[in-house]
Write an enzyme that holds these catalytic residues in place. Structure first.
Site, mmCIF file in Angstrom:
data_model
loop_
_atom_site.group_PDB
_atom_site.id
_atom_site.type_symbol
_atom_site.label_atom_id
_atom_site.label_comp_id
_atom_site.label_asym_id
_atom_site.label_seq_id
_atom_site.Cartn_x
_atom_site.Cartn_y
_atom_site.Cartn_z
ATOM 1 N N LYS A 27 -22.606 4.154 24.365
ATOM 2 C CA LYS A 27 -21.728 5.254 24.768
ATOM 3 C C LYS A 27 -20.912 5.800 23.590
ATOM 4 C CE LYS A 27 -21.322 3.711 29.606
ATOM 5 N NZ LYS A 27 -20.371 3.485 30.741
ATOM 6 N N PHE A 52 -13.628 8.785 39.713
ATOM 7 C CA PHE A 52 -13.702 8.804 38.246
ATOM 8 C C PHE A 52 -14.849 9.665 37.718
ATOM 9 C CE2 PHE A 52 -15.881 4.937 39.767
ATOM 10 C CZ PHE A 52 -17.159 5.109 39.215
ATOM 11 N N ARG A 101 -28.157 -6.378 31.854
ATOM 12 C CA ARG A 101 -26.886 -6.410 32.603
ATOM 13 C C ARG A 101 -26.080 -7.649 32.205
ATOM 14 N NH1 ARG A 101 -25.222 -1.745 35.271
ATOM 15 N NH2 ARG A 101 -23.616 -3.184 35.966
ATOM 16 N N THR A 152 -18.397 -4.467 34.317
ATOM 17 C CA THR A 152 -18.004 -3.065 34.073
ATOM 18 C C THR A 152 -16.647 -2.988 33.384
ATOM 19 O OG1 THR A 152 -19.220 -2.464 36.075
ATOM 20 C CG2 THR A 152 -17.683 -0.826 35.196
ATOM 21 N N ARG A 179 -19.663 -5.794 26.282
ATOM 22 C CA ARG A 179 -18.426 -5.132 26.725
ATOM 23 C C ARG A 179 -17.186 -5.920 26.329
ATOM 24 N NH1 ARG A 179 -20.867 -2.798 32.447
ATOM 25 N NH2 ARG A 179 -21.180 -0.665 31.732
ATOM 26 N N ASN A 199 -16.396 1.606 28.135
ATOM 27 C CA ASN A 199 -16.925 0.241 28.142
ATOM 28 C C ASN A 199 -18.230 0.071 27.350
ATOM 29 O OD1 ASN A 199 -18.592 1.540 29.886
ATOM 30 N ND2 ASN A 199 -18.109 0.313 31.681
ATOM 31 N N GLU A 230 -33.811 6.843 35.375
ATOM 32 C CA GLU A 230 -33.040 7.031 34.147
ATOM 33 C C GLU A 230 -33.939 7.166 32.914
ATOM 34 O OE1 GLU A 230 -29.055 4.679 35.750
ATOM 35 O OE2 GLU A 230 -30.220 3.796 34.114
HETATM 36 P P1 IDP Z 1 -21.801 -0.044 35.402
HETATM 37 O O1 IDP Z 1 -21.838 0.849 34.174
HETATM 38 O O2 IDP Z 1 -21.316 -1.428 35.081
HETATM 39 O O3 IDP Z 1 -23.115 -0.042 36.154
HETATM 40 P P2 IDP Z 1 -20.786 1.710 37.494
HETATM 41 O O4 IDP Z 1 -20.003 1.240 38.676
HETATM 42 O O5 IDP Z 1 -22.210 2.124 37.706
HETATM 43 O O6 IDP Z 1 -20.682 0.564 36.384
HETATM 44 O O7 IDP Z 1 -19.962 2.914 36.864
HETATM 45 C C1 IDP Z 1 -20.552 3.764 35.897
HETATM 46 C C2 IDP Z 1 -19.560 3.980 34.789
HETATM 47 O O8 IDP Z 1 -18.430 4.677 35.312
HETATM 48 C C3 IDP Z 1 -18.953 2.706 34.179
HETATM 49 O O9 IDP Z 1 -19.781 2.109 33.212
HETATM 50 C C4 IDP Z 1 -17.665 3.219 33.599
HETATM 51 O O10 IDP Z 1 -17.856 3.897 32.356
HETATM 52 C C5 IDP Z 1 -17.231 4.238 34.658
HETATM 53 N N1 IDP Z 1 -16.360 3.646 35.675
HETATM 54 C C6 IDP Z 1 -16.704 2.742 36.648
HETATM 55 N N2 IDP Z 1 -15.662 2.423 37.417
HETATM 56 C C7 IDP Z 1 -14.607 3.139 36.933
HETATM 57 C C8 IDP Z 1 -13.229 3.254 37.313
HETATM 58 O O11 IDP Z 1 -12.743 2.613 38.262
HETATM 59 N N3 IDP Z 1 -12.464 4.107 36.555
HETATM 60 C C9 IDP Z 1 -12.969 4.829 35.507
HETATM 61 N N4 IDP Z 1 -14.255 4.757 35.127
HETATM 62 C C10 IDP Z 1 -15.063 3.923 35.821
HETATM 63 MG MG MG Z 2 -24.107 1.514 37.104
#
Ligand code: IDP
Ligand code: MG
Length: 139
Positions: free
Chosen positions: A10, A58, A86, A92, A103, A113, A127
């Site tokens: 990212k 978000f 993962r 996350t 992370r 992250n 994807e």
């Molecule tokens: P992941 O990347 O671990 O699969 P997801 O729930 O799919 O997590 O969320 C996608 C992306 O959205 C995360 O990697 C992060 O950058 C962002 N994100 C997830 N939850 C939050 C939040 O509560 N606040 C702000 N950004 C978030």
């Molecule tokens: Mg995800």
């Protein structure tokens, strides 16, 4: 079983000069890059990629972040590549990520992250196709 997953380094991690460290972690874990692309997302590209999160509070902030600077998009191949990546990424929220994860090392908070990784075979398929025609994937 050998499978493929999509990873994204990212904008926050690219800005921190962590590309090399992160790709080294993939390789050491047996996740072979079979396609790599450096690019900057438009807001629309980010919105299409994260369409499953459209209703989340978000979503807009995430898409602004993901289009804020260059990213590195990779297809990784290996045994259990989706779960392996993962595990390598960590939770996350970097504050909850285990020691030794990407992370934990490079993430700043739940939004910034450092990396993305597909979470299932179905999302990996979507994807990978979102960024790479079959002809641009080797191996
Ligand atoms: P992941 O990347 O671990 O699969 P997801 O729930 O799919 O997590 O969320 C996608 C992306 O959205 C995360 O990697 C992060 O950058 C962002 N994100 C997830 N939850 C939050 C939040 O509560 N606040 C702000 N950004 C978030
Ligand atoms: Mg995800």
């Amino acid at each position: 079983m050998s499978e493929r997953t999509l990873a994204i380094i990212k904008p926050d991690a690219v800005k921190k000069n962590a590309i090399g460290d992160i790709i080294a972690r993939y390789e050491k874990a047996g996740l072979k890059p079979v396609a790599i692309r450096m690019m900057q997302f438009s807001k629309a590209t980010a919105e299409g990629f994260y369409v499953v999160h459209k209703a989340r509070p978000f979503f807009d902030s995430l898409c602004t972040f993901m289009s804020s600077g260059p990213v590195v998009v990779l297809v990784l191949q290996g045994d259990n590549a989706i779960k392996k990546n993962r595990d390598l990424m960590g939770a996350t929220d970097p504050a909850k990520a285990e020691a030794g994860t990407i992370r934990k090392a490079h993430g700043a908070n739940i939004e910034f992250n450092a990396v993305h990784g597909s979470d299932s075979p179905e999302t990996a398929k979507f994807e990978i196709a979102y960024f790479f025609p079959q002809t641009d994937i080797v191996g």
